[in-house]
Enzyme design. Structure first.
Site, PDB file in Angstrom:
ATOM      1  N   SER A 155       0.833  -1.205   0.000  1.00  0.00           N
ATOM      2  CA  SER A 155       0.000   0.000   0.000  1.00  0.00           C
ATOM      3  C   SER A 155       0.872   1.262   0.000  1.00  0.00           C
ATOM      4  O   SER A 155       1.628   1.489  -0.937  1.00  0.00           O
ATOM      5  CB  SER A 155      -0.959  -0.045   1.195  1.00  0.00           C
ATOM      6  OG  SER A 155      -2.035   0.850   1.018  1.00  0.00           O
ATOM      7  N   ASP A 192      -5.690  -3.731  -2.270  1.00  0.00           N
ATOM      8  CA  ASP A 192      -4.674  -3.361  -1.276  1.00  0.00           C
ATOM      9  C   ASP A 192      -4.046  -4.591  -0.614  1.00  0.00           C
ATOM     10  O   ASP A 192      -4.734  -5.446  -0.071  1.00  0.00           O
ATOM     11  CB  ASP A 192      -5.331  -2.477  -0.217  1.00  0.00           C
ATOM     12  CG  ASP A 192      -4.324  -1.731   0.634  1.00  0.00           C
ATOM     13  OD1 ASP A 192      -3.468  -2.388   1.258  1.00  0.00           O
ATOM     14  OD2 ASP A 192      -4.388  -0.500   0.677  1.00  0.00           O
TER      15      ASP A 192
END
Length: 275
Positions: free
Chosen positions: A47, A162
């Site tokens: 991320s 993510d």
């Protein structure tokens, strides 16, 4: 270190966690490592860690990365995320790829100055997927695709979102790349404990719930790190809103926090390099 020590030293891997805006602390970490001449042979990022780790692997130095972060403004934000789509996610993410491609000259991961891997989650299998080649911008976009914010990235029959969902601290990933010494950076650990007024809105409760999940995922993974760096970022740094975010970036205090946290670990890292 002497030339002989440098030649025979163990390979160093840097594992950068996700954590939203708090991930800006990674810039300070990279700055401290570079100034102390600590070699980085591999970088794995999840991320926010993929964003800053990927850009550092492209630039090859912290100064260009820090310059990018501190000069980021409204126009950049619009260019990066100004493509709403309400069906599968608020943002399509195509502008993010375009923006990063312009910044990195369409760089490929295999051509970066430092070997890099972006951690994503395949929603079809609920397993991590490591992107180690191909377009850097697309890999970063996949790794930062928070569900309900970005729609999943379709790639090779996978639905990528993510990486923090399954592997927020990418220690396994960087070990798989060949690292024998792992420096892990977790920007989430200072978030708890909370006070009652920290949970006085739906948004704050949602954020706290997400942080709790990330903490649990990272807690077990961090045991495998040789060095764990945990920047102590104030909970006040989790206010939301575009205006706050841009002011927050320009303050530089979060970069300083990452830098100071890393300085405390320099001695231990150098001792590991001599073993």
């Amino acid at each position: 270190m002497s030339k002989k020590e440098l030649k025979n030293r163990k390979k160093v891997g840097l594992a950068l966690s996700g954590g939203g805006w708090r991930g800006i602390a990674h810039v300070g970490v990279l700055k401290a490592l570079e100034e102390n001449n600590i070699p980085i042979d591999f970088i794995a990022g999840t991320s926010a860690g993929a964003l800053f780790g990927g850009l550092y692997s492209y630039f090859g130095n912290y100064k260009e990365l820090e310059n990018f972060v501190t000069k980021f403004g409204y126009r950049d934000l619009f260019k990066a995320v100004g493509d709403p789509r309400m069906r599968k996610g608020i943002l399509k993410g195509q502008r993010m790829i375009k923006y990063l491609n312009e910044l990195t000259n369409h760089a490929k991961i295999e051509d970066l100055k430092i070997p890099f891997s972006a951690v994503t989650t395949d929603l079809l299998t609920a397993k991590p997927h490591y992107i180690r080649n191909g377009n850097l911008s697309e890999a970063i976009r996949a790794s930062i695709s928070i569900p309900m914010l970005f729609q999943p990235l379709n790639k090779d029959g996978m639905k990528l979102v993510d990486g923090g969902i399954v592997e927020n601290l990418p220690i396994k990933c960087v070990k798989d790349m060949g690292a024998k010494i792992v420096i892990a950076v977790d920007v989430n650990t200072a978030y708890f404990p909370l006070k009652e007024n920290d949970l006085n809105s739906t948004k704050k409760i949602t954020m706290a719930s997400i942080r709790a999940v990330l903490n649990k995922v990272s807690e077990s993974l961090s045991l495998e790190a040789d060095v764990l760096i945990e920047p102590k970022i104030s909970k006040n740094k989790d206010s939301s809103g575009v205006r706050y975010f841009l002011e927050f970036v320009k303050e530089k205090d979060i970069i300083k926090t990452g830098y100071e946290s890393t300085e405390k670990s320099v001695k231990k890292i150098k001792s590991l390099l001599r073993v």
